[in-house]
Design a protein around this motif. Structure first.
Motif, PDB file in Angstrom:
ATOM      1  N   LEU A 191       0.842  -1.188   0.000  1.00 30.84           N
ATOM      2  CA  LEU A 191       0.000   0.000   0.000  1.00 30.84           C
ATOM      3  C   LEU A 191       0.878   1.240   0.000  1.00 30.84           C
ATOM      4  CD1 LEU A 191      -2.719   1.460   0.257  1.00 30.84           C
ATOM      5  CD2 LEU A 191      -2.552   1.203   2.737  1.00 30.84           C
ATOM      6  N   ASN A 192       0.730   2.036  -1.047  1.00 28.35           N
ATOM      7  CA  ASN A 192       1.510   3.271  -1.176  1.00 28.35           C
ATOM      8  C   ASN A 192       0.560   4.438  -1.421  1.00 28.35           C
ATOM      9  OD1 ASN A 192       3.325   5.329  -1.635  1.00 28.35           O
ATOM     10  ND2 ASN A 192       4.594   4.184  -3.084  1.00 28.35           N
ATOM     11  N   LEU A 193       0.382   5.273  -0.380  1.00 26.17           N
ATOM     12  CA  LEU A 193      -0.421   6.486  -0.475  1.00 26.17           C
ATOM     13  C   LEU A 193       0.445   7.724  -0.340  1.00 26.17           C
ATOM     14  CD1 LEU A 193      -3.394   5.444   1.864  1.00 26.17           C
ATOM     15  CD2 LEU A 193      -3.212   5.142  -0.603  1.00 26.17           C
ATOM     16  N   GLY A 194       1.733   7.568  -0.540  1.00 25.83           N
ATOM     17  CA  GLY A 194       2.675   8.652  -0.304  1.00 25.83           C
ATOM     18  C   GLY A 194       2.525   9.823  -1.258  1.00 25.83           C
ATOM     19  N   TYR A 195       2.975  10.999  -0.791  1.00 31.48           N
ATOM     20  CA  TYR A 195       3.017  12.219  -1.603  1.00 31.48           C
ATOM     21  C   TYR A 195       1.630  12.615  -2.103  1.00 31.48           C
ATOM     22  CZ  TYR A 195       8.029  11.535  -1.417  1.00 31.48           C
ATOM     23  OH  TYR A 195       9.314  11.374  -0.972  1.00 31.48           O
ATOM     24  N   ASN A 196       0.684  12.663  -1.160  1.00 28.79           N
ATOM     25  CA  ASN A 196      -0.640  13.175  -1.425  1.00 28.79           C
ATOM     26  C   ASN A 196      -0.936  14.267  -0.397  1.00 28.79           C
ATOM     27  OD1 ASN A 196      -2.252  11.704  -3.656  1.00 28.79           O
ATOM     28  ND2 ASN A 196      -1.220  10.012  -2.604  1.00 28.79           N
ATOM     29  N   GLY A 197      -2.203  14.528  -0.152  1.00 26.28           N
ATOM     30  CA  GLY A 197      -2.585  15.508   0.864  1.00 26.28           C
ATOM     31  C   GLY A 197      -3.407  14.876   1.957  1.00 26.28           C
ATOM     32  N   ILE A 198      -3.181  13.605   2.219  1.00 23.46           N
ATOM     33  CA  ILE A 198      -3.957  12.890   3.236  1.00 23.46           C
ATOM     34  C   ILE A 198      -3.580  13.407   4.613  1.00 23.46           C
ATOM     35  CG2 ILE A 198      -4.444  10.610   4.200  1.00 23.46           C
ATOM     36  CD1 ILE A 198      -3.844   9.459   1.426  1.00 23.46           C
ATOM     37  N   TYR A 199      -4.567  13.668   5.437  1.00 17.39           N
ATOM     38  CA  TYR A 199      -4.311  14.314   6.715  1.00 17.39           C
ATOM     39  C   TYR A 199      -5.079  13.626   7.837  1.00 17.39           C
ATOM     40  CZ  TYR A 199      -8.811  16.521   5.652  1.00 17.39           C
ATOM     41  OH  TYR A 199     -10.119  16.742   5.333  1.00 17.39           O
ATOM     42  N   GLY A 200      -4.822  14.118   9.050  1.00 13.58           N
ATOM     43  CA  GLY A 200      -5.542  13.617  10.218  1.00 13.58           C
ATOM     44  C   GLY A 200      -4.768  12.560  10.982  1.00 13.58           C
ATOM     45  N   GLN A 216       3.633   2.518   2.764  1.00 12.81           N
ATOM     46  CA  GLN A 216       4.322   3.766   2.440  1.00 12.81           C
ATOM     47  C   GLN A 216       3.332   4.932   2.514  1.00 12.81           C
ATOM     48  OE1 GLN A 216       5.808   2.463  -1.410  1.00 12.81           O
ATOM     49  NE2 GLN A 216       7.871   2.280  -0.584  1.00 12.81           N
ATOM     50  N   LEU A 217       3.566   5.822   3.493  1.00 12.81           N
ATOM     51  CA  LEU A 217       2.673   6.954   3.730  1.00 12.81           C
ATOM     52  C   LEU A 217       3.447   8.263   3.781  1.00 12.81           C
ATOM     53  CD1 LEU A 217       0.568   5.305   6.594  1.00 12.81           C
ATOM     54  CD2 LEU A 217      -0.066   5.471   4.186  1.00 12.81           C
ATOM     55  N   SER A 218       4.623   8.314   3.217  1.00  7.46           N
ATOM     56  CA  SER A 218       5.485   9.492   3.318  1.00  7.46           C
ATOM     57  C   SER A 218       4.868  10.708   2.633  1.00  7.46           C
ATOM     58  CB  SER A 218       6.858   9.199   2.701  1.00  7.46           C
ATOM     59  OG  SER A 218       7.532   8.209   3.443  1.00  7.46           O
ATOM     60  N   SER A 219       5.291  11.883   3.103  1.00 10.40           N
ATOM     61  CA  SER A 219       4.924  13.170   2.498  1.00 10.40           C
ATOM     62  C   SER A 219       3.421  13.372   2.410  1.00 10.40           C
ATOM     63  CB  SER A 219       5.573  13.311   1.107  1.00 10.40           C
ATOM     64  OG  SER A 219       6.969  13.391   1.231  1.00 10.40           O
ATOM     65  N   ASN A 220       2.754  13.242   3.560  1.00 15.11           N
ATOM     66  CA  ASN A 220       1.357  13.613   3.695  1.00 15.11           C
ATOM     67  C   ASN A 220       1.251  14.585   4.873  1.00 15.11           C
ATOM     68  OD1 ASN A 220      -0.568  12.118   1.773  1.00 15.11           O
ATOM     69  ND2 ASN A 220       0.839  10.490   2.410  1.00 15.11           N
ATOM     70  N   HIS A 221       0.087  14.657   5.486  1.00 14.03           N
ATOM     71  CA  HIS A 221      -0.107  15.543   6.639  1.00 14.03           C
ATOM     72  C   HIS A 221      -0.667  14.749   7.817  1.00 14.03           C
ATOM     73  CE1 HIS A 221       0.659  18.763   3.818  1.00 14.03           C
ATOM     74  NE2 HIS A 221      -0.365  18.380   3.069  1.00 14.03           N
TER      75      HIS A 221
END
Length: 906
Positions: A191-200, A216-221
């Protein structure tokens, strides 16, 4: 049984040089039984007019279609929906392929593999609903597709067979817990959701994905601590959370990782977060760990020696924390596989014997700001594979040994800045393969030998180097940034500067350079064969009009001995944003072409030269201009009315990095150890000298956001333009030491960003605008030595300026009156006579006045109460009657007693 039908066509390119060229022929339609078509990585192969051909949709028997790596443009054809038997579809395209509609996708109900990475899907609405119809899907890759969270997100997912999901590098901005369709894909392994605007915060449902191997969840919020529900993720191998807002203690974080995966975890990346605490000793349980990235956090304490038990470690990054303590050979004794080591920007002291031979062979080493010196570390002699070496600010007070330049001859990055290294540069410097060399802020001396052919960034600043400027490089095309300031270079600027077409920054300030700047038009013309023997025809353009565009964005020539008119070279620099010609002997006027030829200019400093003439009105063409310093020249005439109406001045500039507004010069000199300096935007101004608030100040930082106008010490006449008011972004304005007349415009009170205002030593007249008291940021004001008159305005802001000598702001204006000057204003003497002061220093009139007001107010309170409240009035008079009766009885009885006693006595 042989049918003679072609069912498989595999023409994928194994190497770039074997790539097919030309177009995909429509004759492929004849292969109606084709089941497998692979044209991957044929970068020279395109469809008709560069488009993905529609006729591929006619191959209805296709099960496998791989067109990845082809350079298509245009629309994805909806005819692909005809391929109802398709199991594998790879359209990863690096061209301009896009799709506004994915309605054809649900027709591929048997699809197991879908990769549309780099296809622009920004206009697609409801892409999740569409993909959710593919119940057989096992692999979904949609990276760099400009996906957003428009449309309806399904409440329950049909993608129960999905094993690989990669939607990184998109524009998905939503709360992490709201990505509900992911939580139902319990078969997910990647699962790679990195480099988006996912927050919380991290949702507890993350623990339901028990099959996960890569997360992989790098570079979000994302914010907070990971949930304590991850205990079932026993297959976890890679966990990347870099560049988020993970908070909490490092020990607690590791405790929340599934203990069943500790011995299998290979990659743990937590860099650029807010993790505190220290690295626990029992991290040695992660025996399979190959990458540990904890850089850019707030870790403290010493580095545990247990780190040496991680024998599979290849990448260790603890840089940019607050750790301290000794680093000894015991920390590295078993790290035989280590390739990258980054400990920069901590408080470590390296206690390594000079005869120590490391067990590893590094490729990248960052020890910036670690205590290594005073001797040069000899153990580096064994590290011949290093391509990037960062040894800035190590306390080294030594010469560079000869073996250093030989051992690191193939290194791409060498940073020895901010030490006390002495000696000369080697004669073999030109034989090295270095593309980034920083030896700034040392004690190097002597001349500069020929430079490496591959050099792109060269920083020799703040040394004692001498001789001619090192601009005669053998490969000028590669040069990007040259920092040569604060040395002892002499001679002139060579004509080879004109050949450096890729040069974006040149800083040769604070040297002893003489002469003129080269006239590139003439030099290029002669190199092109245009000369006395090759006279151009009368119809051809002159050499000065030849398109000789250069890439220079920053040019600093300040504090030298240059003597010339405004450099014509700048006509060839349309991208120029920063120019500093200060403290030289330039003369003549500012050319009218400046507003047209330099449209990107933001900073122009011509201070302390011999420029003359009018300030050209064409400066209004510099709409981005925010810093203009023409002080200490011979300019005359009036201030152009439109001078302060450019966007760069009227719009308040905000810092790009709100989290860290105070960026020091060290942040420029030292490139982040993690980054490739060739891709790092090193071409930034280091500092700028600004005269503001009555003194010269050095402003440092990666970006200088000082919005300033300094026209002081010239021969300017006329009034201050009334249009000055809209300049809401202006921080510093200095018009002192001119011959300005007229009044100070009232509109100056609308310059709410103003911190420093100096109008001293002019011939201004009239009253001081009262609006000055509304400038809440104003901390320096000088209106001295003018012809101002009237009362000095008062206000909280003005009353706080120059507390030691407030009168100095207004001295030399004989018709000004009122505090803080000792001169009283006319009409004030009668009022002042009533403010007599008693022996204790108190004023009797305010006391009497206050007493009278209090007495009258008290009477009115009682009177109004009795007038408007009938019940209060009756109660009051009843009490008054009873009180009178009691007083009457008391008086009568006492009077009777007194008279009775008197009669008895007689």
């Amino acid at each position: 049984m042989t049918t003679g039908h072609v069912i498989e066509l595999d023409l994928h390119a194994r190497y770039i040089r074997s790539s097919l060229q030309g177009e995909i022929s429509s004759s492929i339609e004849a292969l109606e039984h084709l089941q497998h078509l692979d044209l991957a990585r044929n970068y020279g192969l395109t469809g008709p007019r560069g488009r993905l051909p529609d006729f591929i949709g006619s191959l209805r028997d296709l099960r496998y279609l791989n067109l990845s790596g082809l350079i298509f443009s245009g629309r994805v054809p909806h005819q692909l929906g005809n391929l109802s038997r398709l199991r594998y579809l790879d359209l990863r395209c690096y061209g301009g392929l896009h799709s506004n509609d994915l309605s054809w996708l649900p027709q591929l109900s048997l699809l197991k593999y879908l990769d549309m990475s780099y296809v622009d899907l920004s206009a697609v609405i409801g892409w999740v609903d569409t993909v959710n119809t593919l119940a057989s899907l096992e692999v979904l890759r949609l990276t760099w597709c400009s996906l957003n969270n428009t449309g309806h997100f399904v409440s329950r997912s049909n993608l129960t067979r999905l094993k690989i999901l990669d939607i990184s590098f998109n524009s998905i901005e939503m709360q992490f817990d709201a990505v509900s369709w992911v939580w139902d894909a319990t078969s997910l392994e990647y699962l790679n959701l990195g480099y988006n605007g996912i927050y919380g915060p991290f949702p507890a449902r993350l623990g339901n994905l028990s099959s996960l191997q890569v997360l992989q969840l790098s570079s979000n919020h994302l914010k907070g601590m990971i949930p304590d529900t991850l205990t079932s993720l026993c297959s976890l191998r890679t966990f990347e959370l870099a560049r988020n807002d993970v908070q909490g203690d490092m020990t607690e974080f590791i405790n929340r990782l599934p203990r069943c995966s500790w011995s299998q975890l290979q990659v743990l990346c937590l860099g650029h977060n807010n993790i505190t605490g220290s690295l626990p000793d029992w991290i040695n349980g992660m025996t399979s760990l190959s990458t540990l990235d904890l850089g850019f956090n707030r870790l403290t304490g010493a580095l545990t020696t247990s780190i040496s038990t991680l024998s599979n470690l290849t990448n260790l990054n603890l840089g940019y924390n607050q750790m301290d303590g000794l680093i000894t050979r015991d920390h590295f004794s078993k790290l035989t596989e280590l390739q990258e080591l980054h400990l920069s920007a901590n408080f470590f002291t390296m206690d390594l014997n000079s005869d120590w031979i490391p067990p590893f062979r590094l490729q990248s080493l960052g020890l910036g700001s670690c205590r290594i010196g005073p001797g040069f570390p000899r153990w580096l002699k064994s590290q011949r594979n290093i391509s990037s070496l960062y040894l800035s600010n190590n306390g080294i007070a030594d010469t560079v040994p000869d073996w250093f330049w030989t051992v690191f001859t193939k290194a791409q990055v060498l940073d020895l800045s901010s030490n006390n290294i002495s000696g000369t540069l080697p004669a073999t410097l030109g034989q090295m393969h270095t593309s980034f060399l920083d030896i700034s802020s040392n004690q190097f001396s002597g001349s500069v030998p020929p430079l490496p052919q591959e050099i792109g960034v060269l920083d020799l600043s703040r040394n004692s180097l001498s001789g001619p400027l090192p601009l005669n490089v053998s490969s000028p095309i590669l040069i990007d940034s040259l920092y040569l300031f604060e040395n002892h270079f002499t001679g002139t600027i060579p004509a080879s500067l004109c050949q450096m077409k890729s040069l974006t920054l040149l800083d040769i300030g604070n040297n002893m350079i003489t002469g003129q700047l080269p006239r590139c038009s003439e030099n290029m013309a002669s190199s092109s064969g245009i000369g006395p023997s090759n006279t151009p025809s009368p119809d051809s353009d002159s050499s000065s009009d030849m398109p000789l565009s250069m890439s220079i964005r920053t040019l600093r020539l300040d504090n030298n001995r240059l003597s010339d008119e405004f450099p014509l070279l700048l006509q060839n620099c349309p991208e120029l944003t920063f120019i500093d010609l200060g403290q030289n002997k330039f003369f003549g006027s500012i050319p009218a072409w400046i507003g047209q030829k330099l449209p990107q200019l933001k900073f122009m400093r011509l201070r302390s030269n011999m420029f003359s003439g009018y300030i050209p009105t064409q400066l209004r063409g510099l709409r981005h201009l925010q810093y203009l310093d023409l002080a200490h020249n011979n300019f005359s005439g009036t201030i152009p009315r439109s001078l302060l109406n450019m966007d760069g001045v009227t719009k308040t500039t905000e810092l790009a990095t709100q989290d860290n507004p105070s960026i020091t010069s060290n942040d420029i000199a030292a490139v982040d150890d993690e980054q490739d300096p060739s891709s790092y935007e090193y071409g930034m101004i280091d500092s700028i000298f600004v005269v503001t608030k009555g003194q010269g100040r050095e402003y440092v930082g990666r970006f200088i956001y000082m919005v300033s106008l300094d026209l002081s010490c010239n021969h300017l006449t006329g009034d201050i333009p009334k249009s000055i008011g809209p300049s809401s972004g202006l921080v510093n304005m200095n018009l002192s030491l001119n011959h300005l007349t007229g009044k100070i415009p009232e509109s100056i009170g609308s310059m709410y960003s103003l911190e420093s205002l100096d109008l001293s030593k002019n011939q201004l007249s009239g009253q001081i605008p009262s609006g000055l008291s509304d400038l809440t940021l104003l901390s320096y004001l000088n209106l001295s030595y003018n012809n101002l008159s009237g009362r000095i305005p008062s206000g909280h802001q003005l009353d706080t300026l120059s507390p030691d000598d407030p009168a100095s702001m207004y001295i030399g204006n004989i018709d000004l009156c009122g505090p803080p000057l000792p001169k009283n204003c006319p009409g004030n003497h009668k009022m002042e006579s009533h403010f007599a002061t008693n022996e204790e220093g108190t004023e009797t009139m305010p006391f009497c006045f206050g007493l009278s007001v209090g007495f009258v107010a008290g009477l009115w309170v009682v009177f109004c109460s009795l007038l408007f409240k009938k019940t209060w009035r009756s109660i009051y008079f009843r009490l008054f009657d009873e009180l009178c009766n009691k007083i009457y009885v008391l008086v009568a009885v006492n009077w009777a007693r007194m008279t009775g006693k008197a009669t008895t006595a007689d």
